[in-house]
Scaffold this active site. Structure first.
Site, short mmCIF file in Angstrom:
data_model
loop_
_atom_site.label_atom_id
_atom_site.label_comp_id
_atom_site.label_asym_id
_atom_site.label_seq_id
_atom_site.Cartn_x
_atom_site.Cartn_y
_atom_site.Cartn_z
N THR A 1 0.81 -1.22 0.00
CA THR A 1 0.00 0.00 0.00
C THR A 1 0.84 1.27 0.00
O THR A 1 0.29 2.36 -0.10
CB THR A 1 -0.94 0.02 1.22
OG1 THR A 1 -0.14 -0.06 2.42
CG2 THR A 1 -1.89 -1.16 1.18
N THR B 1 -8.73 0.98 -3.57
CA THR B 1 -8.36 2.30 -3.08
C THR B 1 -8.96 3.41 -3.94
O THR B 1 -9.27 3.20 -5.12
CB THR B 1 -6.82 2.46 -3.08
OG1 THR B 1 -6.47 3.81 -2.75
CG2 THR B 1 -6.25 2.15 -4.46
N ASP B 2 -9.10 4.60 -3.35
CA ASP B 2 -9.54 5.76 -4.12
C ASP B 2 -8.43 6.26 -5.05
O ASP B 2 -8.67 7.13 -5.89
CB ASP B 2 -10.00 6.88 -3.19
CG ASP B 2 -8.91 7.38 -2.26
OD1 ASP B 2 -8.01 6.59 -1.91
OD2 ASP B 2 -8.95 8.56 -1.86
N TYR C 1 0.91 2.70 -7.55
CA TYR C 1 0.02 2.05 -6.57
C TYR C 1 -1.41 2.02 -7.09
O TYR C 1 -2.05 0.96 -7.13
CB TYR C 1 0.09 2.80 -5.24
CG TYR C 1 -0.98 2.38 -4.25
CD1 TYR C 1 -1.07 1.06 -3.81
CD2 TYR C 1 -1.89 3.31 -3.75
CE1 TYR C 1 -2.06 0.67 -2.93
CE2 TYR C 1 -2.87 2.94 -2.86
CZ TYR C 1 -2.94 1.61 -2.44
OH TYR C 1 -3.92 1.23 -1.56
#
Length: 203
Positions: free
Chosen positions: A74, A113-114, A136
């Site tokens: 992450t 994830t955003d 990412y």
């Protein structure tokens, strides 16, 4: 039910919640030794998810009906520094889990994830066009795509700023970091041109 990344903040919270529910037999895997103070009512296995043979063997032994996949690289900086590792962990592992679920009629919950958006036109709806800017975000979008293309039953959760109290003092998050800085009367240096959406999750 199998939870990957069980040493992470969300993984530990899910373990704590689901291990109390006797309707589930809960299995947990993480690359490192178990550091959750709660060791009751679930089965832990230290396992490198990127070792596809070991993962296949484990899945065939445990035979989970549901998988909650929280494990990932992450770190935005970490993904930029090692794109090969990011692809292997964030995309290839997701594909392997999706393929397993397709073959066994299992259900996969993928934590995304955003960062799959570019931040230009938020707040976003789930069907808005994606345009990740970082490696990412790109790797997490590719993981969403391989899961969708696998044909398995799935749900994808695009999380934003997951934080809370963690039992492991060596793991921090935005709120705990800010609290520590304020308690020491130290200045907080953060960006001032970002807006982030938040959802409070009480477990």
């Amino acid at each position: 039910m199998l939870i990957t990344g069980s040493n992470g903040f969300l993984g530990q919270k899910l373990i704590d919640l689901l291990s109390k529910n006797l309707n589930y037999e809960v299995f947990a895997i993480s690359m490192n030794k178990n550091d959750n103070p709660n060791v009751a009512n679930y089965h832990f296995q230290q396992l490198d998810l990127m070792n596809s043979d070991l993962l296949n063997t484990y899945l065939s032994e445990v035979k989970p009906n549901y998988i909650i996949h929280t494990a990932a690289i992450t770190s935005v900086e970490g993904c930029e520094a090692d794109k090969v590792l990011s692809e292997k962990m964030n995309v290839e592992v997701a594909k392997q889990l999706a393929d397993y679920c397709k073959q066994t009629n299992g259900f996969l919950v993928q934590l995304s994830t955003d960062f799959v958006f570019d931040g230009q036109n938020g707040p976003y709806k789930e069907d808005d066009s994606t345009n990740p800017l970082s490696e990412y975000g790109k790797s997490k979008l590719r993981s969403e795509q391989v899961i969708h293309n696998s044909g398995c039953e799935y749900a994808i959760l695009r999380t934003i700023l997951v934080y809370g109290i963690n039992a492991n003092p060596n793991r921090s998050n935005l709120v705990l970091w800010a609290k520590e800085k304020l308690s020491k009367n130290e200045p907080i240096k953060v960006v001032k041109d970002q807006w982030r959406m938040q959802r409070l999750l009480m477990i």
